[in-house]
Design an enzyme around this catalytic site. Sequence first.
Site, PDB file in Angstrom:
ATOM      1  N   LYS A 246      10.704 -22.522   9.899  1.00 19.91           N
ATOM      2  CA  LYS A 246      11.985 -22.679   9.216  1.00 19.91           C
ATOM      3  C   LYS A 246      11.812 -22.970   7.735  1.00 19.91           C
ATOM      4  CE  LYS A 246      14.693 -24.220  13.210  1.00 19.91           C
ATOM      5  NZ  LYS A 246      15.493 -25.327  13.786  1.00 19.91           N
ATOM      6  N   ARG A 247      10.732 -23.650   7.379  1.00 19.27           N
ATOM      7  CA  ARG A 247      10.569 -24.007   5.965  1.00 19.27           C
ATOM      8  C   ARG A 247      10.307 -22.780   5.090  1.00 19.27           C
ATOM      9  NH1 ARG A 247       5.114 -24.507   4.419  1.00 19.27           N
ATOM     10  NH2 ARG A 247       3.628 -24.320   6.136  1.00 19.27           N
TER      11      ARG A 247
END
Length: 473
Positions: A246-247
Amino acid sequence: MTSSDSKPEVVTRFAPSPTGYLHIGGARTALFNYLYARGRNGKFLVRVEDTDRERSTDAAVKAIFDGLAWLELFADEEPVFQASRADRHREVVDTLLESGHAYRDFLTAEETGALRDAAKAEGRAFESPWRDREPTVDDLDKPHTVRFRRPLDAAVVVEDAVQGTVRWESAALDDLVILRSDGAPTYNLAVVVDDHDMGVTHVIRGDDHLNNAARQSLIYDALGWPRPTFAHIPLIHGPDGAKLSKRHGAQAVHEYAEMGYLPEAMRNYLARLGWSHGDDELFSDEQAQAWFDLTGVGKAPARLDFDKLAHVNAHWIRMAEDDRLAKLTLDVHLSRGHALGEHDEARLLRAMPFVKDRARTTLELADQTAFVLKPRPLAIDDKGRGLLSGESGERIGRLRDRLQLFASWDVFALDAELKAFAEEEAVGFGKIGPAMRAALTGGATSPDIAKTLAALGREEALGRLDDALQQTK
């Protein structure tokens, strides 16, 4: 097969588990399978591996098919749902039991755990004592699993089309459970049966499945079925080389659609992500289908590069039809809370040729076309009022009167007319452009003034000039 000496038709499959959205890595796997089959006049199939009933959801199934539809990766036959084939899977388990390639294991979960821990401590593979024990009639009434009886002291060799020759020692593998105590078939057994029954010739999937190829190959061999060609492709990593998370930003296909990327751009970019055809970066679907081959797939993980994706998307925006872009851009405006006006789509269509060369996404197209959707009268800020007052304002008034008499509203004619007016006024266009932009767009981003006039259309452009001059009298 069409004749005794012909090769079987190429059949590939994409087999997602419906436990979440269609991940960008899954989308690339689907694309590679699609391209390989299409380039060889074969079949591309989809199978939903929903044997994990607790984690599989209808919403995830819909998300997967919505993602495939957006990417325009359509299967050649109706999708297969693995859970619906459980009876066939159990039938094959019975075949393996009858041939001695499987056995019933009556260990409890606690007993299995204890024996597995002991085997791990001793550095060996877990082995059930039921492997060589014949159950009694009374035993058969007890809950039990069915395990595949792997051959001992043998090597499992897979000639992988991407990874090359891969070898495992069977002693390092345990006897895989192929039927749970509740009668549910397990993943590796179901995959082999389904791929065989669907006629799959090439299993192209992520290299996180590479170890499954060893177990599945043994099952194929035990059943006397030919193995498919395995091709395990490296996973996609983030720009920093770490596993995609997700980052790093968007992971799901629907997120890329929402970020303003075109499906043909995503197909182009994903095809190039981990596969190469010389130095070609931009290519059509037809070229991708003709060129794609497993020999061009690298072994190292591919890195997601948003700058390259934007570059590819910008190319396909330039190539796209204006009416399609206008509709997509209108959707973006509506998602931002714009109230649909009667002439909005026509205005966007008229503006599209003048902004599409400057945009990398449909979100940027919306940013650059916001000026055409502004309702009259436009609010003129203090800076704009200064530009439209005094001598500058009088000059814009003269230009407005001249434009009203102008016969053509073609962008090239407008550009020539504006230059002629500046020459007659004996000023550089820098004395005209900022004031015109303030009047026509309220200071919003727009292309050059001739293109802005053409994008707005004659009536709207003259009306905006009138409004602005009236406000600054």
